[in-house]
Write an enzyme that holds these catalytic residues in place. Sequence first.
Site, PDB file in Angstrom:
ATOM      1  N   ILE A  18      62.228 114.015  13.716  1.00 44.18           N
ATOM      2  CA  ILE A  18      61.274 114.309  12.653  1.00 44.18           C
ATOM      3  C   ILE A  18      59.847 114.368  13.181  1.00 44.18           C
ATOM      4  CG2 ILE A  18      60.257 113.427  10.520  1.00 44.18           C
ATOM      5  CD1 ILE A  18      63.048 112.261   9.851  1.00 44.18           C
ATOM      6  N   ASP A  23      53.797 102.127  23.596  1.00 43.87           N
ATOM      7  CA  ASP A  23      54.329 101.396  22.450  1.00 43.87           C
ATOM      8  C   ASP A  23      53.340 101.478  21.288  1.00 43.87           C
ATOM      9  OD1 ASP A  23      55.221  99.554  20.592  1.00 43.87           O
ATOM     10  OD2 ASP A  23      55.509  97.929  22.029  1.00 43.87           O
ATOM     11  N   ASN A  29      54.884 107.624  12.171  1.00 45.37           N
ATOM     12  CA  ASN A  29      56.304 107.975  12.113  1.00 45.37           C
ATOM     13  C   ASN A  29      57.185 107.055  12.947  1.00 45.37           C
ATOM     14  OD1 ASN A  29      58.615 110.006  11.738  1.00 45.37           O
ATOM     15  ND2 ASN A  29      58.381 109.982  13.963  1.00 45.37           N
ATOM     16  N   SER A  61      61.953 105.251   4.085  1.00 45.41           N
ATOM     17  CA  SER A  61      63.365 105.610   4.159  1.00 45.41           C
ATOM     18  C   SER A  61      64.004 105.362   2.801  1.00 45.41           C
ATOM     19  CB  SER A  61      64.074 104.753   5.222  1.00 45.41           C
ATOM     20  OG  SER A  61      65.479 104.816   5.081  1.00 45.41           O
ATOM     21  N   TYR A  99      65.677  96.368   8.219  1.00 45.01           N
ATOM     22  CA  TYR A  99      65.111  97.719   8.268  1.00 45.01           C
ATOM     23  C   TYR A  99      64.681  98.174   6.880  1.00 45.01           C
ATOM     24  CZ  TYR A  99      64.909 102.784   9.124  1.00 45.01           C
ATOM     25  OH  TYR A  99      64.510 104.102   9.222  1.00 45.01           O
ATOM     26  N   LYS A 115      60.857  99.132   5.407  1.00 47.78           N
ATOM     27  CA  LYS A 115      60.511 100.429   4.828  1.00 47.78           C
ATOM     28  C   LYS A 115      59.971 100.274   3.408  1.00 47.78           C
ATOM     29  CE  LYS A 115      61.463 102.936   8.403  1.00 47.78           C
ATOM     30  NZ  LYS A 115      60.390 103.671   9.099  1.00 47.78           N
ATOM     31  N   TYR A 154      78.852 112.360  11.099  1.00 49.81           N
ATOM     32  CA  TYR A 154      77.638 112.212  10.291  1.00 49.81           C
ATOM     33  C   TYR A 154      77.445 113.364   9.307  1.00 49.81           C
ATOM     34  CZ  TYR A 154      72.759 111.095   9.194  1.00 49.81           C
ATOM     35  OH  TYR A 154      71.594 110.778   8.543  1.00 49.81           O
TER      36      TYR A 154
END
Length: 254
Positions: free
Chosen positions: A17, A62, A89, A142, A155, A159, A199
Amino acid sequence: MDFKGKVAIVTGAGQGIGLEICKQLVANGANVLLNDLDATLTKEAVAEVDGNKGHCIGLAGDSSDMQVIQQMVETAVTEFGKLDVVVANAGITLFGEFLTYTPESFFEVMKVNLGGSFFLAQAAANLMKKQGSGGSILFMSSVTGHQAHENLAAYGMSKAALEMLAKNLVIELSPYRINVNTVAPGATLTERTLKDKDYFGTWENITPLGRPASVNDIAQAVLFLVSDNAKHITGQSLVIDGGWTSVSPSPYKN
């Protein structure tokens, strides 16, 4: 969407992305500083993106490291004269069951997903305030920040927190004409997800619109939210998931 003369930083952009966002920004005239942790990916991505209507330079490192954050902002100004757009991102996903999730994994997710985004936005906003011409900041959330997902407690938490951060920054950054928004992708076809041979088929079957997102689907939404066309939109989160969170069928087989 015209980005001629605009300067942007995009983190985690060596592939997927982030890379597509850089491509679209440059294709629409922006000058972009592309960041990725992997130096080789950064170099290859810059070579792929640069030379269209805008220009692209790379800075590997990083994105949650304070020195790297400051270096990105300073380099953008040194090379291109200013900073108008930031797309935070970069992020990591460390799967694991809640009952056995380790502190090491938890704090690594929070450091990259939250810390990197928070302090990049802070550094960019301070510069934008000084410049006096406004700006746009976008966080990458997300669907897992909206809908519970197996083995992604940490996670998903990170988000969801980014979306609250965007709302909170409306209070502090609106006086400087800086708008802050969030994009929340659902299942998206990237180099990482396509390593799973099941997937596409899984998400094709359970996504109401009949397919997972492409990276271009996400990038086009990002470009709108950081463009001059969206200057009166701030504190919002845009879910891009083909309708999945409306019905939320599980991708896991029972």
